[in-house]
Design a protein around this motif. Structure first.
Motif, PDB file in Angstrom:
ATOM      1  N   PRO A 230       0.834  -1.217   0.000  1.00 30.91           N
ATOM      2  CA  PRO A 230       0.000   0.000   0.000  1.00 30.91           C
ATOM      3  C   PRO A 230       0.864   1.261   0.000  1.00 30.91           C
ATOM      4  N   VAL A 231       0.359   2.280  -0.576  1.00 34.26           N
ATOM      5  CA  VAL A 231       1.075   3.549  -0.694  1.00 34.26           C
ATOM      6  C   VAL A 231       0.327   4.594   0.122  1.00 34.26           C
ATOM      7  N   GLU A 232       1.014   5.222   1.008  1.00 37.42           N
ATOM      8  CA  GLU A 232       0.407   6.283   1.829  1.00 37.42           C
ATOM      9  C   GLU A 232       0.442   7.578   1.036  1.00 37.42           C
ATOM     10  N   LEU A 233      -0.704   8.126   0.822  1.00 37.87           N
ATOM     11  CA  LEU A 233      -0.835   9.364   0.067  1.00 37.87           C
ATOM     12  C   LEU A 233      -0.970  10.530   1.035  1.00 37.87           C
ATOM     13  N   GLY A 234      -0.052  11.424   0.919  1.00 35.78           N
ATOM     14  CA  GLY A 234      -0.125  12.612   1.753  1.00 35.78           C
ATOM     15  C   GLY A 234      -0.878  13.737   1.055  1.00 35.78           C
ATOM     16  N   ASP A 250     -12.127  21.226 -15.427  1.00 40.56           N
ATOM     17  CA  ASP A 250     -12.436  19.859 -15.050  1.00 40.56           C
ATOM     18  C   ASP A 250     -12.519  19.026 -16.331  1.00 40.56           C
ATOM     19  N   THR A 251     -11.541  18.090 -16.553  1.00 38.20           N
ATOM     20  CA  THR A 251     -11.475  17.306 -17.798  1.00 38.20           C
ATOM     21  C   THR A 251     -12.201  15.982 -17.709  1.00 38.20           C
ATOM     22  N   PHE A 252     -12.739  15.626 -16.553  1.00 36.42           N
ATOM     23  CA  PHE A 252     -13.444  14.363 -16.396  1.00 36.42           C
ATOM     24  C   PHE A 252     -14.931  14.583 -16.634  1.00 36.42           C
ATOM     25  N   PRO A 253     -15.558  13.635 -17.330  1.00 35.11           N
ATOM     26  CA  PRO A 253     -16.986  13.839 -17.599  1.00 35.11           C
ATOM     27  C   PRO A 253     -17.826  13.850 -16.324  1.00 35.11           C
ATOM     28  N   THR A 254     -17.514  12.870 -15.452  1.00 31.58           N
ATOM     29  CA  THR A 254     -18.274  12.766 -14.204  1.00 31.58           C
ATOM     30  C   THR A 254     -17.310  12.643 -13.049  1.00 31.58           C
ATOM     31  N   PHE A 262      -7.965   8.590 -10.450  1.00 37.04           N
ATOM     32  CA  PHE A 262      -7.045   8.834  -9.330  1.00 37.04           C
ATOM     33  C   PHE A 262      -6.728   7.540  -8.586  1.00 37.04           C
ATOM     34  N   LYS A 263      -7.702   6.650  -8.528  1.00 41.75           N
ATOM     35  CA  LYS A 263      -7.462   5.379  -7.868  1.00 41.75           C
ATOM     36  C   LYS A 263      -6.412   4.551  -8.630  1.00 41.75           C
ATOM     37  N   ALA A 264      -6.509   4.500  -9.974  1.00 46.51           N
ATOM     38  CA  ALA A 264      -5.516   3.781 -10.779  1.00 46.51           C
ATOM     39  C   ALA A 264      -4.143   4.414 -10.657  1.00 46.51           C
ATOM     40  N   LEU A 276       6.788  13.206 -10.021  1.00 47.45           N
ATOM     41  CA  LEU A 276       5.360  13.083  -9.783  1.00 47.45           C
ATOM     42  C   LEU A 276       4.867  11.645  -9.916  1.00 47.45           C
ATOM     43  N   ARG A 277       5.772  10.717 -10.025  1.00 52.44           N
ATOM     44  CA  ARG A 277       5.447   9.297 -10.154  1.00 52.44           C
ATOM     45  C   ARG A 277       4.558   9.039 -11.367  1.00 52.44           C
ATOM     46  N   MET A 278       4.890   9.686 -12.488  1.00 47.82           N
ATOM     47  CA  MET A 278       4.101   9.522 -13.708  1.00 47.82           C
ATOM     48  C   MET A 278       4.911   8.896 -14.841  1.00 47.82           C
ATOM     49  N   GLY A 279       6.180   8.522 -14.599  1.00 47.13           N
ATOM     50  CA  GLY A 279       6.983   7.892 -15.604  1.00 47.13           C
ATOM     51  C   GLY A 279       8.432   8.321 -15.539  1.00 47.13           C
TER      52      GLY A 279
END
Length: 284
Positions: A230-234, A250-254, A262-264, A276-279
Protein backbone atom coordinates in the motif's frame (compact mmCIF):
# COMPACT_ATOMS: atom_id res chain seq x y z
CA UNK A 1 28.07 -46.15 -140.63
CA UNK A 2 27.99 -42.54 -139.43
CA UNK A 3 24.82 -43.33 -137.48
CA UNK A 4 26.52 -46.28 -135.73
CA UNK A 5 29.52 -44.10 -134.76
CA UNK A 6 27.26 -41.40 -133.29
CA UNK A 7 25.33 -43.98 -131.26
CA UNK A 8 28.60 -45.40 -129.86
CA UNK A 9 29.77 -41.91 -128.89
CA UNK A 10 26.47 -41.22 -127.13
CA UNK A 11 26.77 -44.52 -125.25
CA UNK A 12 30.28 -43.71 -124.03
CA UNK A 13 29.17 -40.24 -122.94
CA UNK A 14 26.25 -41.74 -121.00
CA UNK A 15 28.57 -44.22 -119.28
CA UNK A 16 30.92 -41.39 -118.28
CA UNK A 17 28.01 -39.46 -116.82
CA UNK A 18 26.83 -42.49 -114.83
CA UNK A 19 30.27 -43.13 -113.30
CA UNK A 20 30.93 -41.26 -109.99
CA UNK A 21 33.24 -38.31 -110.19
CA UNK A 22 36.47 -39.04 -108.33
CA UNK A 23 37.97 -36.15 -106.42
CA UNK A 24 41.54 -35.83 -105.33
CA UNK A 25 42.74 -35.41 -101.76
CA UNK A 26 43.54 -31.74 -102.37
CA UNK A 27 39.95 -31.16 -103.47
CA UNK A 28 38.43 -32.98 -100.46
CA UNK A 29 40.85 -31.51 -97.91
CA UNK A 30 42.34 -28.37 -99.45
CA UNK A 31 45.60 -27.15 -97.96
CA UNK A 32 45.48 -24.20 -95.54
CA UNK A 33 45.46 -20.80 -97.11
CA UNK A 34 48.77 -19.03 -97.21
CA UNK A 35 49.25 -15.47 -95.93
CA UNK A 36 48.43 -12.61 -98.27
CA UNK A 37 51.09 -10.75 -100.16
CA UNK A 38 51.17 -7.41 -101.94
CA UNK A 39 50.73 -9.20 -105.29
CA UNK A 40 47.44 -10.79 -104.12
CA UNK A 41 45.81 -7.47 -103.26
CA UNK A 42 43.41 -6.19 -105.90
CA UNK A 43 41.33 -3.02 -106.08
CA UNK A 44 38.16 -3.24 -104.02
CA UNK A 45 39.43 -5.86 -101.53
CA UNK A 46 39.04 -5.41 -97.77
CA UNK A 47 42.80 -5.34 -97.17
CA UNK A 48 43.54 -2.66 -99.80
CA UNK A 49 45.69 0.08 -98.27
CA UNK A 50 47.02 3.47 -99.25
CA UNK A 51 50.63 4.53 -99.08
CA UNK A 52 53.58 2.21 -98.61
CA UNK A 53 52.45 -1.42 -98.36
CA UNK A 54 54.71 -4.26 -97.21
CA UNK A 55 54.21 -8.00 -97.02
CA UNK A 56 54.76 -7.88 -93.26
CA UNK A 57 51.54 -5.88 -92.90
CA UNK A 58 49.52 -8.90 -94.04
CA UNK A 59 51.15 -11.16 -91.44
CA UNK A 60 49.75 -9.22 -88.47
CA UNK A 61 46.47 -10.81 -87.28
CA UNK A 62 45.38 -7.48 -85.75
CA UNK A 63 45.49 -5.73 -89.12
CA UNK A 64 44.37 -8.39 -91.60
CA UNK A 65 40.62 -8.32 -92.33
CA UNK A 66 38.50 -11.23 -93.49
CA UNK A 67 37.37 -11.04 -97.11
CA UNK A 68 33.67 -11.20 -97.84
CA UNK A 69 32.61 -14.84 -98.37
CA UNK A 70 36.09 -16.21 -97.69
CA UNK A 71 37.78 -17.58 -94.57
CA UNK A 72 40.27 -15.44 -92.70
CA UNK A 73 43.82 -15.57 -94.04
CA UNK A 74 46.41 -16.98 -91.68
CA UNK A 75 49.16 -14.56 -90.84
CA UNK A 76 51.82 -17.27 -90.30
CA UNK A 77 53.93 -18.49 -93.18
CA UNK A 78 53.73 -22.21 -94.01
CA UNK A 79 56.44 -24.48 -95.45
CA UNK A 80 56.47 -25.61 -99.06
CA UNK A 81 54.34 -28.23 -100.80
CA UNK A 82 56.92 -30.99 -100.32
CA UNK A 83 56.88 -30.60 -96.53
CA UNK A 84 55.39 -33.52 -94.58
CA UNK A 85 53.65 -32.70 -91.32
CA UNK A 86 53.96 -35.00 -88.34
CA UNK A 87 56.69 -37.15 -86.80
CA UNK A 88 58.56 -39.49 -89.14
CA UNK A 89 59.39 -42.82 -87.52
CA UNK A 90 62.03 -44.93 -89.24
CA UNK A 91 61.32 -48.64 -89.24
CA UNK A 92 63.85 -50.67 -87.27
CA UNK A 93 62.18 -54.09 -87.45
CA UNK A 94 62.72 -54.72 -91.18
CA UNK A 95 59.04 -54.53 -92.08
CA UNK A 96 57.03 -57.39 -93.61
CA UNK A 97 59.98 -59.14 -95.40
CA UNK A 98 61.90 -59.36 -92.15
CA UNK A 99 58.87 -60.82 -90.34
CA UNK A 100 58.24 -63.42 -93.05
CA UNK A 101 61.92 -64.38 -93.43
CA UNK A 102 62.53 -65.36 -89.82
CA UNK A 103 60.80 -65.30 -86.47
CA UNK A 104 62.37 -63.73 -83.40
CA UNK A 105 61.80 -65.94 -80.40
CA UNK A 106 61.93 -64.33 -76.99
CA UNK A 107 64.65 -65.91 -74.96
CA UNK A 108 63.71 -66.42 -71.37
CA UNK A 109 66.18 -64.87 -68.98
CA UNK A 110 67.61 -67.09 -66.29
CA UNK A 111 65.81 -66.50 -63.04
CA UNK A 112 67.73 -66.17 -59.85
CA UNK A 113 67.15 -68.99 -57.33
CA UNK A 114 64.63 -68.32 -54.60
CA UNK A 115 66.39 -67.30 -51.41
CA UNK A 116 65.22 -69.31 -48.45
CA UNK A 117 64.27 -67.53 -45.26
CA UNK A 118 66.57 -67.82 -42.25
CA UNK A 119 65.51 -70.00 -39.30
CA UNK A 120 66.19 -67.68 -36.36
CA UNK A 121 64.55 -70.04 -33.87
CA UNK A 122 66.99 -72.85 -34.62
CA UNK A 123 69.97 -70.47 -34.63
CA UNK A 124 68.99 -68.94 -31.28
CA UNK A 125 68.50 -72.42 -29.79
CA UNK A 126 71.96 -73.52 -30.98
CA UNK A 127 73.55 -70.32 -29.61
CA UNK A 128 72.02 -70.87 -26.16
CA UNK A 129 73.20 -74.50 -26.12
CA UNK A 130 76.72 -73.32 -27.04
CA UNK A 131 76.67 -70.81 -24.15
CA UNK A 132 76.58 -67.68 -26.30
CA UNK A 133 74.54 -64.85 -24.72
CA UNK A 134 75.77 -61.44 -25.93
CA UNK A 135 74.67 -59.80 -29.18
CA UNK A 136 78.19 -59.97 -30.62
CA UNK A 137 78.42 -63.71 -29.96
CA UNK A 138 74.98 -64.31 -31.52
CA UNK A 139 75.98 -62.32 -34.62
CA UNK A 140 79.17 -64.37 -35.10
CA UNK A 141 77.30 -67.61 -34.48
CA UNK A 142 74.70 -66.75 -37.17
CA UNK A 143 77.49 -66.02 -39.65
CA UNK A 144 79.11 -69.38 -39.02
CA UNK A 145 75.88 -71.42 -38.74
CA UNK A 146 73.44 -69.97 -41.30
CA UNK A 147 70.38 -72.21 -40.98
CA UNK A 148 67.64 -71.84 -43.60
CA UNK A 149 64.05 -73.09 -43.73
CA UNK A 150 63.36 -75.62 -46.48
CA UNK A 151 60.61 -75.07 -49.03
CA UNK A 152 58.42 -77.71 -47.45
CA UNK A 153 58.67 -76.15 -44.00
CA UNK A 154 58.13 -72.72 -45.53
CA UNK A 155 54.93 -73.86 -47.19
CA UNK A 156 53.62 -75.21 -43.92
CA UNK A 157 54.28 -71.90 -42.16
CA UNK A 158 52.42 -69.92 -44.81
CA UNK A 159 48.71 -69.50 -44.31
CA UNK A 160 46.54 -71.19 -46.86
CA UNK A 161 43.86 -69.16 -48.57
CA UNK A 162 40.35 -69.82 -47.32
CA UNK A 163 38.26 -72.05 -49.53
CA UNK A 164 35.56 -70.13 -51.36
CA UNK A 165 32.39 -71.57 -52.86
CA UNK A 166 32.50 -72.05 -56.64
CA UNK A 167 29.42 -69.90 -57.25
CA UNK A 168 30.69 -66.91 -55.27
CA UNK A 169 30.46 -63.53 -57.00
CA UNK A 170 32.96 -60.79 -56.19
CA UNK A 171 32.30 -57.06 -56.28
CA UNK A 172 29.65 -54.68 -55.00
CA UNK A 173 26.02 -55.63 -55.09
CA UNK A 174 23.87 -53.78 -57.58
CA UNK A 175 21.43 -51.22 -56.25
CA UNK A 176 17.85 -52.54 -56.08
CA UNK A 177 15.54 -51.31 -58.79
CA UNK A 178 13.37 -48.27 -58.14
CA UNK A 179 9.80 -49.26 -57.11
CA UNK A 180 7.93 -47.28 -59.79
CA UNK A 181 4.56 -48.85 -58.91
CA UNK A 182 4.87 -47.65 -55.31
CA UNK A 183 5.76 -44.16 -56.52
CA UNK A 184 2.82 -44.01 -58.95
CA UNK A 185 0.37 -45.27 -56.30
CA UNK A 186 1.68 -42.79 -53.66
CA UNK A 187 2.52 -45.72 -51.42
CA UNK A 188 5.07 -43.75 -49.38
CA UNK A 189 2.54 -41.00 -48.70
CA UNK A 190 0.03 -43.53 -47.42
CA UNK A 191 2.64 -45.08 -45.13
CA UNK A 192 3.54 -41.65 -43.75
CA UNK A 193 -0.12 -40.82 -43.06
CA UNK A 194 -0.56 -44.14 -41.25
CA UNK A 195 2.52 -43.47 -39.12
CA UNK A 196 1.22 -40.00 -38.19
CA UNK A 197 -2.17 -41.42 -37.23
CA UNK A 198 -0.54 -44.11 -35.08
CA UNK A 199 1.63 -41.47 -33.38
CA UNK A 200 -1.36 -39.24 -32.60
CA UNK A 201 -3.30 -42.22 -31.27
CA UNK A 202 -0.42 -43.14 -28.97
CA UNK A 203 -0.24 -39.55 -27.68
CA UNK A 204 -3.96 -39.52 -26.90
CA UNK A 205 -3.70 -42.83 -24.99
CA UNK A 206 -0.78 -41.47 -23.01
CA UNK A 207 -2.77 -38.37 -22.08
CA UNK A 208 -5.67 -40.53 -20.90
CA UNK A 209 -3.50 -42.67 -18.65
CA UNK A 210 -1.66 -39.64 -17.30
CA UNK A 211 -2.43 -38.91 -13.63
CA UNK A 212 -4.40 -35.69 -13.23
CA UNK A 213 -3.07 -33.70 -10.32
CA UNK A 214 -5.35 -32.01 -7.84
CA UNK A 215 -5.85 -28.33 -7.19
CA UNK A 216 -2.66 -26.30 -6.98
CA UNK A 217 -2.24 -24.41 -3.75
CA UNK A 218 -0.53 -21.07 -3.62
CA UNK A 219 2.60 -20.80 -1.57
CA UNK A 220 3.95 -17.83 0.30
CA UNK A 221 6.33 -16.97 -2.54
CA UNK A 222 3.50 -16.92 -5.10
CA UNK A 223 1.40 -14.71 -2.78
CA UNK A 224 4.27 -12.30 -2.24
CA UNK A 225 4.81 -12.16 -5.97
CA UNK A 226 1.25 -10.89 -6.44
CA UNK A 227 1.23 -8.62 -3.38
CA UNK A 228 1.18 -4.86 -3.94
CA UNK A 229 2.39 -2.79 -1.00
CA UNK A 230 0.00 0.00 0.00
CA UNK A 231 1.07 3.55 -0.69
CA UNK A 232 0.41 6.28 1.83
CA UNK A 233 -0.84 9.36 0.07
CA UNK A 234 -0.12 12.61 1.75
CA UNK A 235 -2.24 15.68 1.24
CA UNK A 236 -0.81 18.18 -1.18
CA UNK A 237 0.20 21.54 0.24
CA UNK A 238 -1.90 24.52 -0.78
CA UNK A 239 -1.55 28.18 0.03
CA UNK A 240 -4.06 29.28 2.63
CA UNK A 241 -5.83 31.81 0.42
CA UNK A 242 -6.24 29.22 -2.35
CA UNK A 243 -7.60 26.35 -0.25
CA UNK A 244 -11.27 27.28 -0.69
CA UNK A 245 -10.97 28.07 -4.42
CA UNK A 246 -12.47 25.49 -6.71
CA UNK A 247 -10.86 24.21 -9.92
CA UNK A 248 -11.43 26.32 -13.02
CA UNK A 249 -10.93 23.34 -15.42
CA UNK A 250 -12.44 19.86 -15.05
CA UNK A 251 -11.48 17.31 -17.80
CA UNK A 252 -13.44 14.36 -16.40
CA UNK A 253 -16.99 13.84 -17.60
CA UNK A 254 -18.27 12.77 -14.20
CA UNK A 255 -17.04 12.62 -10.63
CA UNK A 256 -16.97 8.79 -10.78
CA UNK A 257 -14.54 8.83 -13.73
CA UNK A 258 -12.35 11.26 -11.85
CA UNK A 259 -12.20 9.06 -8.75
CA UNK A 260 -11.49 5.96 -10.89
CA UNK A 261 -8.56 7.66 -12.63
CA UNK A 262 -7.05 8.83 -9.33
CA UNK A 263 -7.46 5.38 -7.87
CA UNK A 264 -5.52 3.78 -10.78
CA UNK A 265 -2.80 6.40 -10.41
CA UNK A 266 -2.46 5.66 -6.69
CA UNK A 267 -2.17 1.90 -7.36
CA UNK A 268 0.67 2.40 -9.85
CA UNK A 269 2.37 5.07 -7.73
CA UNK A 270 4.81 2.59 -6.17
CA UNK A 271 6.24 1.23 -9.41
CA UNK A 272 6.37 4.44 -11.42
CA UNK A 273 9.41 6.71 -11.42
CA UNK A 274 9.83 10.42 -11.64
CA UNK A 275 9.12 13.37 -9.43
CA UNK A 276 5.36 13.08 -9.78
CA UNK A 277 5.45 9.30 -10.15
CA UNK A 278 4.10 9.52 -13.71
CA UNK A 279 6.98 7.89 -15.60
CA UNK A 280 10.69 8.09 -16.38
CA UNK A 281 10.46 11.23 -18.50
CA UNK A 282 7.89 13.18 -16.49
CA UNK A 283 9.12 16.34 -14.73
CA UNK A 284 7.25 18.97 -12.71
Amino acid sequence: MPEARSSCQDLTRWKKKQQPVRRTVSQICPPPRRPLTVADIRPGMENERLGVVRDSMFQNPLIVKAELGKPRERSCSLPGINFNYGLYIRGLDGGVPEAIGHWDVFKQQPTCPHELTRDFIAMNRGAVKAGLVTARENFLYRQLNDIRISDQDDRRLRKELPSLPPNMTFGIRARPSTPFFDLLQHRYQQLWVQEQKATQKAIKLEKKHKVILGKLYETRSSQLRKYKPPVELGALWHMPHFQKVGPHLDTFPTEADRQRAFKAHREEHAVRQGTLRMGNYSHP
